[in-house]
Design a protein around this motif. Sequence first.
Motif, PDB file in Angstrom:
ATOM      1  N   CYS A 198      -2.792   9.660 -92.203  1.00  0.00           N
ATOM      2  CA  CYS A 198      -3.604   9.792 -90.991  1.00  0.00           C
ATOM      3  C   CYS A 198      -4.216  11.184 -90.879  1.00  0.00           C
ATOM      4  CB  CYS A 198      -2.756   9.496 -89.751  1.00  0.00           C
ATOM      5  SG  CYS A 198      -2.471   7.750 -89.438  1.00  0.00           S
ATOM      6  N   VAL A 199      -3.427  12.198 -91.205  1.00  0.00           N
ATOM      7  CA  VAL A 199      -3.946  13.565 -91.133  1.00  0.00           C
ATOM      8  C   VAL A 199      -4.973  13.794 -92.236  1.00  0.00           C
ATOM      9  CG1 VAL A 199      -3.334  16.006 -91.345  1.00  0.00           C
ATOM     10  CG2 VAL A 199      -1.867  14.462 -90.038  1.00  0.00           C
ATOM     11  N   ALA A 200      -4.660  13.381 -93.452  1.00  0.00           N
ATOM     12  CA  ALA A 200      -5.565  13.618 -94.575  1.00  0.00           C
ATOM     13  C   ALA A 200      -6.904  12.913 -94.389  1.00  0.00           C
ATOM     14  CB  ALA A 200      -4.916  13.175 -95.881  1.00  0.00           C
ATOM     15  N   GLU A 201      -6.890  11.709 -93.780  1.00  0.00           N
ATOM     16  CA  GLU A 201      -8.121  10.938 -93.617  1.00  0.00           C
ATOM     17  C   GLU A 201      -8.721  11.072 -92.218  1.00  0.00           C
ATOM     18  OE1 GLU A 201      -7.687   6.953 -95.004  1.00  0.00           O
ATOM     19  OE2 GLU A 201      -6.796   7.565 -96.916  1.00  0.00           O
ATOM     20  N   LYS A 202      -8.194  12.034 -91.448  1.00  0.00           N
ATOM     21  CA  LYS A 202      -8.708  12.344 -90.109  1.00  0.00           C
ATOM     22  C   LYS A 202      -8.720  11.094 -89.227  1.00  0.00           C
ATOM     23  CE  LYS A 202     -12.326  14.983 -87.757  1.00  0.00           C
ATOM     24  NZ  LYS A 202     -13.706  15.504 -87.815  1.00  0.00           N
ATOM     25  N   LEU A 203      -7.572  10.427 -89.175  1.00  0.00           N
ATOM     26  CA  LEU A 203      -7.440   9.210 -88.377  1.00  0.00           C
ATOM     27  C   LEU A 203      -6.698   9.456 -87.069  1.00  0.00           C
ATOM     28  CD1 LEU A 203      -6.604   6.639 -91.196  1.00  0.00           C
ATOM     29  CD2 LEU A 203      -8.797   7.021 -90.050  1.00  0.00           C
ATOM     30  N   ILE A 204      -6.478  10.735 -86.720  1.00  0.00           N
ATOM     31  CA  ILE A 204      -5.896  11.069 -85.422  1.00  0.00           C
ATOM     32  C   ILE A 204      -6.743  12.142 -84.766  1.00  0.00           C
ATOM     33  CG2 ILE A 204      -3.532  10.471 -86.101  1.00  0.00           C
ATOM     34  CD1 ILE A 204      -2.962  13.485 -86.308  1.00  0.00           C
ATOM     35  N   ARG A 205      -6.688  12.164 -83.437  1.00  0.00           N
ATOM     36  CA  ARG A 205      -7.279  13.237 -82.632  1.00  0.00           C
ATOM     37  C   ARG A 205      -6.156  13.795 -81.777  1.00  0.00           C
ATOM     38  NH1 ARG A 205     -12.181   9.768 -82.020  1.00  0.00           N
ATOM     39  NH2 ARG A 205     -11.012   8.631 -80.404  1.00  0.00           N
ATOM     40  N   HIS A 206      -5.741  15.046 -82.037  1.00  0.00           N
ATOM     41  CA  HIS A 206      -4.603  15.606 -81.300  1.00  0.00           C
ATOM     42  C   HIS A 206      -5.008  16.664 -80.278  1.00  0.00           C
ATOM     43  CE1 HIS A 206      -4.801  19.163 -83.865  1.00  0.00           C
ATOM     44  NE2 HIS A 206      -4.705  18.399 -84.952  1.00  0.00           N
ATOM     45  N   GLY A 207      -6.291  16.978 -80.195  1.00  0.00           N
ATOM     46  CA  GLY A 207      -6.752  17.880 -79.150  1.00  0.00           C
ATOM     47  C   GLY A 207      -6.353  19.331 -79.301  1.00  0.00           C
ATOM     48  N   GLY A 208      -5.726  19.692 -80.416  1.00  0.00           N
ATOM     49  CA  GLY A 208      -5.354  21.095 -80.628  1.00  0.00           C
ATOM     50  C   GLY A 208      -4.244  21.577 -79.721  1.00  0.00           C
ATOM     51  N   ASN A 209      -3.397  20.661 -79.230  1.00  0.00           N
ATOM     52  CA  ASN A 209      -2.278  21.078 -78.382  1.00  0.00           C
ATOM     53  C   ASN A 209      -1.444  22.139 -79.105  1.00  0.00           C
ATOM     54  OD1 ASN A 209       0.747  20.789 -77.604  1.00  0.00           O
ATOM     55  ND2 ASN A 209      -0.345  19.849 -75.893  1.00  0.00           N
ATOM     56  N   PRO A 210      -1.250  23.333 -78.516  1.00  0.00           N
ATOM     57  CA  PRO A 210      -0.594  24.423 -79.266  1.00  0.00           C
ATOM     58  C   PRO A 210       0.866  24.144 -79.603  1.00  0.00           C
ATOM     59  CG  PRO A 210      -0.924  25.032 -76.966  1.00  0.00           C
ATOM     60  CD  PRO A 210      -1.685  23.765 -77.178  1.00  0.00           C
ATOM     61  N   VAL A 211       1.567  23.386 -78.756  1.00  0.00           N
ATOM     62  CA  VAL A 211       2.970  23.084 -79.062  1.00  0.00           C
ATOM     63  C   VAL A 211       3.051  22.112 -80.230  1.00  0.00           C
ATOM     64  CG1 VAL A 211       5.189  22.449 -78.071  1.00  0.00           C
ATOM     65  CG2 VAL A 211       3.384  23.306 -76.574  1.00  0.00           C
ATOM     66  N   LEU A 212       2.173  21.107 -80.232  1.00  0.00           N
ATOM     67  CA  LEU A 212       2.141  20.176 -81.359  1.00  0.00           C
ATOM     68  C   LEU A 212       1.668  20.885 -82.632  1.00  0.00           C
ATOM     69  CD1 LEU A 212       2.701  17.243 -82.065  1.00  0.00           C
ATOM     70  CD2 LEU A 212       0.308  16.716 -81.531  1.00  0.00           C
ATOM     71  N   ASN A 213       0.727  21.822 -82.488  1.00  0.00           N
ATOM     72  CA  ASN A 213       0.299  22.626 -83.639  1.00  0.00           C
ATOM     73  C   ASN A 213       1.480  23.373 -84.245  1.00  0.00           C
ATOM     74  OD1 ASN A 213      -2.320  21.815 -83.216  1.00  0.00           O
ATOM     75  ND2 ASN A 213      -2.999  23.734 -82.296  1.00  0.00           N
ATOM     76  N   MET A 214       2.315  23.965 -83.369  1.00  0.00           N
ATOM     77  CA  MET A 214       3.494  24.691 -83.851  1.00  0.00           C
ATOM     78  C   MET A 214       4.420  23.764 -84.627  1.00  0.00           C
ATOM     79  SD  MET A 214       6.678  26.176 -81.608  1.00  0.00           S
ATOM     80  CE  MET A 214       7.102  24.487 -81.181  1.00  0.00           C
ATOM     81  N   CYS A 215       4.659  22.573 -84.077  1.00  0.00           N
ATOM     82  CA  CYS A 215       5.550  21.619 -84.747  1.00  0.00           C
ATOM     83  C   CYS A 215       5.001  21.229 -86.118  1.00  0.00           C
ATOM     84  CB  CYS A 215       5.736  20.381 -83.878  1.00  0.00           C
ATOM     85  SG  CYS A 215       6.585  20.684 -82.303  1.00  0.00           S
ATOM     86  N   ALA A 216       3.688  21.007 -86.199  1.00  0.00           N
ATOM     87  CA  ALA A 216       3.074  20.650 -87.474  1.00  0.00           C
ATOM     88  C   ALA A 216       3.185  21.787 -88.472  1.00  0.00           C
ATOM     89  CB  ALA A 216       1.620  20.260 -87.266  1.00  0.00           C
ATOM     90  N   ALA A 217       3.029  23.029 -87.993  1.00  0.00           N
ATOM     91  CA  ALA A 217       3.110  24.189 -88.885  1.00  0.00           C
ATOM     92  C   ALA A 217       4.524  24.395 -89.411  1.00  0.00           C
ATOM     93  CB  ALA A 217       2.625  25.437 -88.152  1.00  0.00           C
ATOM     94  N   ASN A 218       5.526  24.041 -88.611  1.00  0.00           N
ATOM     95  CA  ASN A 218       6.921  24.277 -89.007  1.00  0.00           C
ATOM     96  C   ASN A 218       7.490  23.191 -89.912  1.00  0.00           C
ATOM     97  OD1 ASN A 218       7.031  26.611 -87.456  1.00  0.00           O
ATOM     98  ND2 ASN A 218       7.840  25.562 -85.653  1.00  0.00           N
ATOM     99  N   ALA A 219       6.852  22.033 -89.940  1.00  0.00           N
ATOM    100  CA  ALA A 219       7.465  20.854 -90.561  1.00  0.00           C
ATOM    101  C   ALA A 219       7.619  20.986 -92.072  1.00  0.00           C
ATOM    102  CB  ALA A 219       6.637  19.613 -90.236  1.00  0.00           C
ATOM    103  N   VAL A 220       8.785  20.584 -92.539  1.00  0.00           N
ATOM    104  CA  VAL A 220       9.052  20.455 -93.969  1.00  0.00           C
ATOM    105  C   VAL A 220       9.728  19.104 -94.198  1.00  0.00           C
ATOM    106  CG1 VAL A 220       9.273  22.919 -94.402  1.00  0.00           C
ATOM    107  CG2 VAL A 220      11.286  21.610 -93.760  1.00  0.00           C
ATOM    108  N   VAL A 221       9.638  18.592 -95.413  1.00  0.00           N
ATOM    109  CA  VAL A 221      10.270  17.312 -95.736  1.00  0.00           C
ATOM    110  C   VAL A 221      11.290  17.502 -96.849  1.00  0.00           C
ATOM    111  CG1 VAL A 221       8.290  15.923 -95.020  1.00  0.00           C
ATOM    112  CG2 VAL A 221       8.453  16.714 -97.387  1.00  0.00           C
TER     113      VAL A 221
END
Length: 541
Positions: free
Chosen positions: A469-492
């Motif tokens: 979804c992220v790679a193909e731009k299939l979501i719109r998250h509005g640039g929420n800064p808390v969600l941005n932080m979570c995305a930046a921190n994520a590892v698998v």
Amino acid sequence: MSLRGVGAKALSERGKVAERPVKPWEEPGLDRPGRVIAFCEDLPITAGKLAGTKMLLREWQRAFIRAVYAENAEGVRPVRTAVLSMARKNGKTQLAAALALCHLLGPESEPRGEVYSAALTRYQAAKLYKEMAAILQAHEELDDRCNIVRFEKQIEVLFGPGSGSVYAALSADAESKMGLSPSFVVYDELGSAPNRNLFDALDTATGARAEPLMMCISTQAAADHHIFSELVDYGTRVNSGDLDDPSFHLTLYAAPQDADPWDADTWALANPAIGDFRSREDVQRQASQARLVPSKESAFRNLILNQRVSATARFIHKAEWDRCADAVDRRALAGCECYGGLDLGATRDLTAFVLVFPGEGGIFDVVPHFFMPESNIAERSNEDRVPYDLWAKQGHITLIPGATIDPGFVADVLANAAQEFDLKTLAYDRWRIEDLRRELGLIGASLPLEPFGQGFKEMSPAVDVLERCVAEKLIRHGGNPVLNMCAANAVVTRDPAGGRKLDKSKATGRIDGLVALTMALSVSSRYEPEALPACLAELLG
């Protein structure tokens, strides 16, 4: 301000050097930036192969000074905040020292001015003091007007322009800086500051001055939510014309995120002094090592290419995530079908509730909600080095009264969301869910709850969906800064079979919002397979 103390020379030793009747910066015909440039170029170089010669500003340094010190039609310098960001070892300390001296006792000085250098530690801030002291000691005429108090890392001006002014090196203990009245502050390596407290304390202390100036010189920070990243992003908007703010100036030397990091032309974009006093051979050496040793690549990109890159490899590429930051109109989603994910944090941690709304073209609108206890918000902000308190004021985090997460408060928000939207199902992590179920029962709310395992079996296909979804731009998250932080921190992490899951234990910070988003996207296809594009529905079987 500063009293004379240990390290100060006797007053009787001052005032004996014959001064030039006309200083270079007092020559007729110079404008304000010209006077600053002339002052800087009258200062000696004190170290390196050019030691003993006069400073000769390069054109890129002159351009920065012209932009910052230019006057408007009323003869006033409008710039109050100046940001210069470039890679390491490009002469920023010497330039900052020269400008600090210019404000202390040169053409930009004022009676009883206060000039400060700030940094993460007092040792780091004192590096500028050492450079200033060395310059003064090699400049007999200026040194004669000053008193250097080595024990206190201070310089006081005894007579002449700037009489009564003082310079001091400050550390990041913001609480002790509230009584200052700075006329000029240079914040060295703001990008490495653990929080914004010292910056805010100094920035808000300049109100008593006619033309104060805060100058921040640093390589980029690793995270979008860092105060220096906010300044760079704001300055980028000013430079592009999106914002009209003559009080703010940004000069940014950085390689684009998609540039070839091993190309010599890319290095020059972040190193204006390369091939001059920035060694091209040293950059080549570091590039060669980073290319062969993957663990060094992030540091090379951040420190040498001045890119906003964390030292930890990210699960989601920043450029791809940022491309999905289109705005979301929550009011237009009222009554629309949606699917949710809930990640209940521990009693004092972040709790995330994320809704996804399938729309045309298989694109999901994302509406996140975050909760934290109110009583420890400042403490958590300092511990995690993220501005939870600021985000709460901006409405991105809902503060729950008390020292812990009240499940009853969260239950009310969930019940209201179910009334506002057509909530088909809400996936949840089983952690503390019984407390929430009890509170939902007390208010008579019946929600379509569905357990979602956090192991490889359920999370692996869900992670695949999120990634696609992220790679193909299939979501719109509005640039929420808390969600941005979570995305930046994520590892698998991976299991032996190659399955993947988001791993909180190995993440560099909180990832609760991304976990909730992953669950919401995953369950959306279980009830409405057509909500997802065929490629994503296939991933989930």
